[in-house]
Design a protein around this motif. Structure first.
Motif, mmCIF file in Angstrom:
data_model
loop_
_atom_site.group_PDB
_atom_site.id
_atom_site.type_symbol
_atom_site.label_atom_id
_atom_site.label_comp_id
_atom_site.label_asym_id
_atom_site.label_seq_id
_atom_site.Cartn_x
_atom_site.Cartn_y
_atom_site.Cartn_z
ATOM 1 N N ILE A 42 2.468 -16.312 -4.162
ATOM 2 C CA ILE A 42 1.710 -15.067 -4.079
ATOM 3 C C ILE A 42 1.010 -14.839 -5.413
ATOM 4 O O ILE A 42 1.657 -14.794 -6.464
ATOM 5 N N VAL A 43 -0.314 -14.716 -5.371
ATOM 6 C CA VAL A 43 -1.123 -14.490 -6.567
ATOM 7 C C VAL A 43 -1.594 -13.048 -6.541
ATOM 8 O O VAL A 43 -2.164 -12.583 -5.547
ATOM 9 N N ALA A 44 -1.358 -12.332 -7.643
ATOM 10 C CA ALA A 44 -1.757 -10.931 -7.741
ATOM 11 C C ALA A 44 -3.033 -10.816 -8.568
ATOM 12 O O ALA A 44 -3.194 -11.514 -9.575
ATOM 13 N N TYR A 45 -3.933 -9.936 -8.139
ATOM 14 C CA TYR A 45 -5.206 -9.712 -8.817
ATOM 15 C C TYR A 45 -5.228 -8.275 -9.333
ATOM 16 O O TYR A 45 -4.923 -7.334 -8.589
ATOM 17 N N TYR A 46 -5.599 -8.112 -10.614
ATOM 18 C CA TYR A 46 -5.529 -6.815 -11.257
ATOM 19 C C TYR A 46 -6.919 -6.347 -11.677
ATOM 20 O O TYR A 46 -7.868 -7.135 -11.766
ATOM 21 N N SER A 47 -6.997 -5.055 -11.978
ATOM 22 C CA SER A 47 -8.286 -4.442 -12.291
ATOM 23 C C SER A 47 -8.860 -4.917 -13.622
ATOM 24 O O SER A 47 -10.025 -4.651 -13.919
ATOM 25 N N ASN A 48 -8.064 -5.611 -14.448
ATOM 26 C CA ASN A 48 -8.567 -6.148 -15.719
ATOM 27 C C ASN A 48 -9.065 -7.581 -15.568
ATOM 28 O O ASN A 48 -9.164 -8.325 -16.556
ATOM 29 N N ASN A 49 -9.352 -7.965 -14.313
ATOM 30 C CA ASN A 49 -9.894 -9.302 -14.003
ATOM 31 C C ASN A 49 -8.906 -10.428 -14.289
ATOM 32 O O ASN A 49 -9.313 -11.581 -14.467
ATOM 33 N N GLN A 50 -7.636 -10.103 -14.331
ATOM 34 C CA GLN A 50 -6.608 -11.123 -14.535
ATOM 35 C C GLN A 50 -5.900 -11.404 -13.210
ATOM 36 O O GLN A 50 -5.820 -10.543 -12.331
ATOM 37 N N GLN A 51 -5.406 -12.607 -13.078
ATOM 38 C CA GLN A 51 -4.628 -12.970 -11.901
ATOM 39 C C GLN A 51 -3.409 -13.760 -12.351
ATOM 40 O O GLN A 51 -3.481 -14.580 -13.264
ATOM 41 N N PHE A 52 -2.272 -13.474 -11.711
ATOM 42 C CA PHE A 52 -1.014 -14.096 -12.099
ATOM 43 C C PHE A 52 -0.213 -14.453 -10.853
ATOM 44 O O PHE A 52 -0.192 -13.693 -9.867
#
Length: 621
Positions: A518-528
């Motif tokens: 599962i890859v999470a996408y955040y509002s700071n343009n980062q994905q983890f």
């Protein structure tokens, strides 16, 4: 045959068909239930006795079993990122907090929710009825342990301070007769606005950076020509009012006084030296004191990082804790030490004019520069040091059918380096740039009988003469990256820039890879990568017990549970934004339902017929 057998047969038929109608009705009712598996009724006859005269006497029918059809349903695309389906074998693992047990299912209608036991700052991945999806947490926890547990997804992406700045610019190669400004640090005054007048520099570029609190700020890099030909100076700065770096060990910081120091905001000063072709030759750098009084000399010059060859600068915006550090890269890489064999092997017997070998050349096709062919059983002994100074002796025995790449792998393992063949010569490159002791002090050759070249003149010596050392090229120079700072005779411009810091962000979406990650996408343009959904499988699906919520319980009859990652072994792949539909064939269910109704009516007719016979018998006088 007894009369009551007729009535019992009809009654058993009614009971069997009633049960079948219930199963068919359940299938029809669940035709739109995600991942529902159609049930099928199996019947068997009931035997009461066997008589020699009449043979076997039946006593109707009964339901033998109700089994599930575990063939997969169709896959339906959805717009919900937490929906998942399994393309192939396997079940999702679901922890039921109410019953304290693990259930298994293929229904992938999951949600991200905050429940009573959810850790602060995270979501749980759960089913609509509150069961926790199981997997391995990755970036969602501080210390991943590889255990199977409740899946967590972080609600926020924590900020990351800028640690690396990449900058590639072209600085216009102008005529030497142009006027030269004072050094950038001398023209700078952190107490005035702007701290550097526009006519005191030739070019500047701005990069947005971040501190460890997630505060963003502008790094401004100024460039100007110096009095030396093909040399430019640079200065890395930010707003002087933001500068809260520690100045000394007593805790004194920039901007502790009423106004900024003259040198406030200057993070790093340096010079870039280019050759006549506009390519970079060297970088020098200095720290500028708070007074901005600097005499750039060799004895006060900063040392570049021995591994990367980059210079670093300190910064601090929060006014708390130690200074943060970041490197700046103008598009150069510190070269690694290299050891090269003096001789090059050939791919035929024509000698030095023959084609060079490659890593894929078979040993039976390798010759030395004299045309001697390598024989099976020949031995090469490499003696030397690793980059860290550890002594090495590698004995390699030639086997026909193997390729030269086999030797390269042995060299890499022994010398902790990268080994390759170029123009027939062996090249060993240290894994780490900068200072290194990587050396091959000698290579010796022996044939299968242990004879040296002096004893066997036909013994091939493909990489140089017996006992000779490899040629060493120190790793203290620059290797230029494809995208780099240059000094061409075109207008100054920024070619590329970047940095690795970012502010805090909130979760916006997720996606699921085929292996369940599962890859999470955040509002700071980062994905983890946050977690990996793990699957379970069984040897006998029909042995599973049905539980509520379209799930199943493991039983001894189903076999031992096997847990693994999606896409590995026999496990299917996980499909995101998808759901598995019911495998109920609605048309077939209607046909079976009509047939069951007919059979039910027929059995009821046998009962009424038996009743009429019984009534006739009762009226006989």
């Amino acid at each position: 045959m007894a009369l009551h057998n007729i009535m019992y047969n009809g009654m058993s038929g009614l009971n069997s068909m009633s049960g079948n109608m219930a199963v068919l009705g359940d299938n029809i009712a669940n035709v739109n239930t995600v991942s529902y598996k159609a049930a099928q009724t199996t019947f068997q006859s009931v035997l009461t006795s066997s008589q020699a005269r009449f043979g076997e006497i039946g006593n109707g029918s009964q339901i033998a079993a109700i089994s599930k059809n575990f063939l997969p349903g169709q896959f339906e695309a959805t717009s919900k990122s937490t929906d998942m389906a399994i393309a192939g074998q396997g079940f999702f693992m679901l922890r039921d907090p109410r019953e304290g047990e693990t259930l298994y299912g293929r229904d992938g209608q999951f949600n991200l929710e905050i429940l009573s036991g959810t850790p602060a700052g995270s979501y749980n991945l759960v089913t609509p009825d509150g069961r926790y999806v199981q997997g391995i947490n990755l970036g969602s926890v501080a210390n991943p342990n590889g255990n199977i547990e409740d899946i967590l997804i972080r609600r926020q992406s924590l900020p990351q301070a800028t640690a690396n700045v990449n900058l590639a610019v072209n600085l216009e190669n102008a005529p030497a007769s142009e006027a030269v400004n004072p050094p950038l640090y001398a023209a700078w005054d952190g107490a005035v606005v702007p701290p550097l007048a526009a006519d005191q520099y030739a070019y500047r570029t701005t990069i947005q950076a971040f501190d460890d609190q997630g505060q963003n700020f502008d790094l401004v890099v100024y460039f100007d020509r110096t009095a030396s030909a093909n040399e430019w100076e640079f200065m890395v700065t930010h707003d002087p009012a933001l500068d809260r770096r520690l100045i000394d060990d007593n805790g004194t910081r920039y901007n502790d006084g009423d106004s900024p120091e003259r040198g406030a905001g200057i993070l790093l000063y340096g010079r870039l030296l280019f050759n006549r072709n506009g390519e970079m030759l060297d970088i020098q750098a200095w720290n500028v004191p708070p007074t901005s009084e600097l005499v750039p000399e060799q004895d006060n010059q900063l040392a570049a990082d021995p591994q990367s060859g980059l210079y670093s600068f300190a910064y601090n915006l929060s006014g708390t804790g130690a200074n943060l550090n970041a490197t700046i890269d103008f598009g150069t890489t510190l070269a690694a030490r290299q050891a090269t064999s003096p001789g090059g092997a050939r791919a035929d017997a024509t000698g030095v004019e023959g084609p060079a070998i490659s890593a894929m050349t078979l040993w039976e096709s390798v010759y030395d520069r004299h045309g001697n062919r390598i024989q099976e059983g020949d031995q090469f002994t490499f003696s030397g040091l690793t980059g860290a100074g550890q002594e090495v002796e590698l004995i390699y025995k030639v086997e026909y059918g193997q390729r030269v790449e086999d030797l390269l792998l042995r060299l890499e393992n022994a010398f902790n380096c990268t080994a390759l063949v170029r123009n027939g010569q062996l090249e060993l490159h240290d894994l780490n740039p900068g200072e290194s002791q990587l050396t091959v002090t000698g290579i010796t050759y022996r044939d299968a009988a242990g004879n040296s070249p002096a004893e066997n003149p036909d013994l091939a010596r493909p990489f140089g003469e017996d006992g000779v050392a490899f040629l060493v090229e120190e790793g203290d120079g620059f290797e230029l990256n494809p995208i780099r700072t240059t000094n061409y005779a075109v207008a100054s411009a920024t070619i590329a820039q970047g940095q690795d810091g970012f502010g805090a962000g909130v979760l916006q979406n997720i996606s699921v890879k085929a292996d369940g990650t599962i890859v999470a996408y955040y509002s700071n343009n980062q994905q983890f990568e946050q977690a990996r959904v793990m699957l379970a499988d069984f040897a006998n699906y029909r042995g599973l017990d049905l539980a509520s919520g379209n799930a199943y319980r493991a039983t001894a009859e189903a076999g031992a549970v096997v847990v693994g990652a999606a896409g590995s072994g026999s496990f299917g792949k996980v499909m995101g934004n998808s759901l598995e539909t019911s495998n109920v064939d609605l048309g077939r269910q209607f046909v079976d339902l009509m047939m069951t109704q007919r059979i039910f009516q027929a059995n009821s007719k046998s009962i009424t017929t038996a009743d009429e016979i019984f009534d006739t018998l009762m009226r006989i006088k």
